[in-house]
Design an enzyme around this catalytic site. Structure first.
Site: not given
Length: 258
Positions: A163, A150
Site C-alpha cells: 500500500y 497517505s
C-alpha cells in the site's frame, strides 16, 4: 458559507463513505455540482447524494468498479450518462477531479501475494492514471486534480508495504502530471492524510481504548484525524486561493511522528 465553487463540476472517486463522502459534501457545500462515484456501494452513494441535496447542494451518483478491465471506460461513460440525466444537458466538463478511491490491504513483505499486489496497484495507481488520461478532454482549463495519498509514504510501516509503495507512486504521478497539465493552468496536488477515523480503519482503530489512545498519541496535536480534516484541505486546493500551488504533497496528518 461562501460558495466559492459555484458553477463548477467536481468528481470524487469512492465518495460513498468516510473521507470520500466528507470531500463530496464539502465541495458541494462550497457550490460545486458533485458526481458521487461508487464501486459497489450504490446505497451509501445515494445516501451521500441525498445528504448533499438536503443541505442545498447538487449531486448525482454513478457507479463503476475500478481496478478491473474496462473500468475507466465505464467510469466516464456512467459519469456522462448520469450527469446528463441530472442536468438535462450533455455538457461533460470537469473542473475538479479528486482521485480518492483506494485499497489498503495489510500485507507484510514476507507474506504479500501477487494477487494483493496487483489489486492495490490496479485501484490505487492504474485507475487514477487512466481516469486522468482518458478524461483529458473533459478537464477544464484552470481546473484541479487532487490525489489522495497517505502519510505512510514517509513512515516505515512494515505491515502495509505494498500500500505504501502505491501511494509513493501516486505522489510521483502527481509531480509529473502537474508539469503535463500546467500549460492548461490545471493544478495537480496530493493530499496525504495520517491516521483517520474511517470505516476501513475501524477494526483496528476502535478495537479498544488503548488502540485509540496510542494512535492519537502519534499526532503532535494529540488526537485521531477526522474525515473533515482532509476534506477541508481538499476544498482549499480546489479553490481559487490555491491557484499557485501545484506538484505538491500536502501533509494532513496532524504532525504524525514529528
Amino acid at each position: 458559507m461562501v460558495r466559492t465553487l459555484s458553477g463548477k463540476t467536481a468528481v470524487v472517486t469512492g465518495s460513498s463513505r468516510s473521507i470520500g463522502r466528507a470531500i463530496a459534501e464539502r465541495l458541494a457545500a462550497d457550490g460545486a455540482l458533485v458526481g458521487v462515484h461508487y464501486s459497489n456501494g450504490s446505497q451509501a452513494a445515494a445516501e451521500t447524494a441525498d445528504a448533499i441535496e438536503a443541505a442545498g447542494g447538487g449531486a448525482f451518483t454513478f457507479g463503476a468498479e475500478l481496478g478491473v478491465d474496462g473500468d475507466v471506460r465505464q467510469f466516464w461513460s456512467e459519469f456522462d450518462e448520469q450527469r446528463a440525466k441530472y442536468t438535462g444537458h450533455d455538457k461533460t466538463g470537469v473542473d475538479i477531479l479528486v482521485n480518492n478511491v483506494g485499497v489498503a490491504l495489510r500485507d507484510p513483505f514476507e507474506t504479500a501475494t501477487p494477487a494483493d499486489f496487483d489489486k492495490m496497484y490496479a485501484v490505487n495507481v492504474r485507475a487514477p492514471f487512466f481516469i486522468v488520461q482518458q478524461g483529458m478532454d473533459r478537464l477544464s482549463a484552470g481546473g484541479r486534480v487532487i490525489n489522495i495519498s497517505s502519510v505512510v509514504t514517509r513512515l516505515a510501516l512494515t505491515d502495509v508495504i505494498v500500500y505504501g509503495t502505491t501511494k509513493g507512486a501516486l505522489d510521483t504521478f502527481t509531480l509529473i502530471l502537474a508539469k503535463v497539465l500546467g500549460g492548461r493552468s490545471i493544478t495537480v496536488n496530493s493530499v496525504a492524510p495520517g491516521f483517520i477515523d474511517t470505516d476501513s480503519n475501524a477494526e483496528w482503530l476502535r478495537a479498544d481504548e488503548q488502540s485509540w489512545s496510542d494512535t492519537a498519541a502519534k499526532s503532535a496535536l494529540g488526537r485521531v484525524g477526522r474525515s473533515e480534516d482532509v476534506a477541508d484541505v481538499v476544498a482549499f486546493l480546489a479553490s481559487e486561493d490555491a491557484r499557485w500551488i501545484t506538484g505538491q504533497v500536502i501533509d494532513v496528518s496532524g504532525g504524525t511522528r514529528l
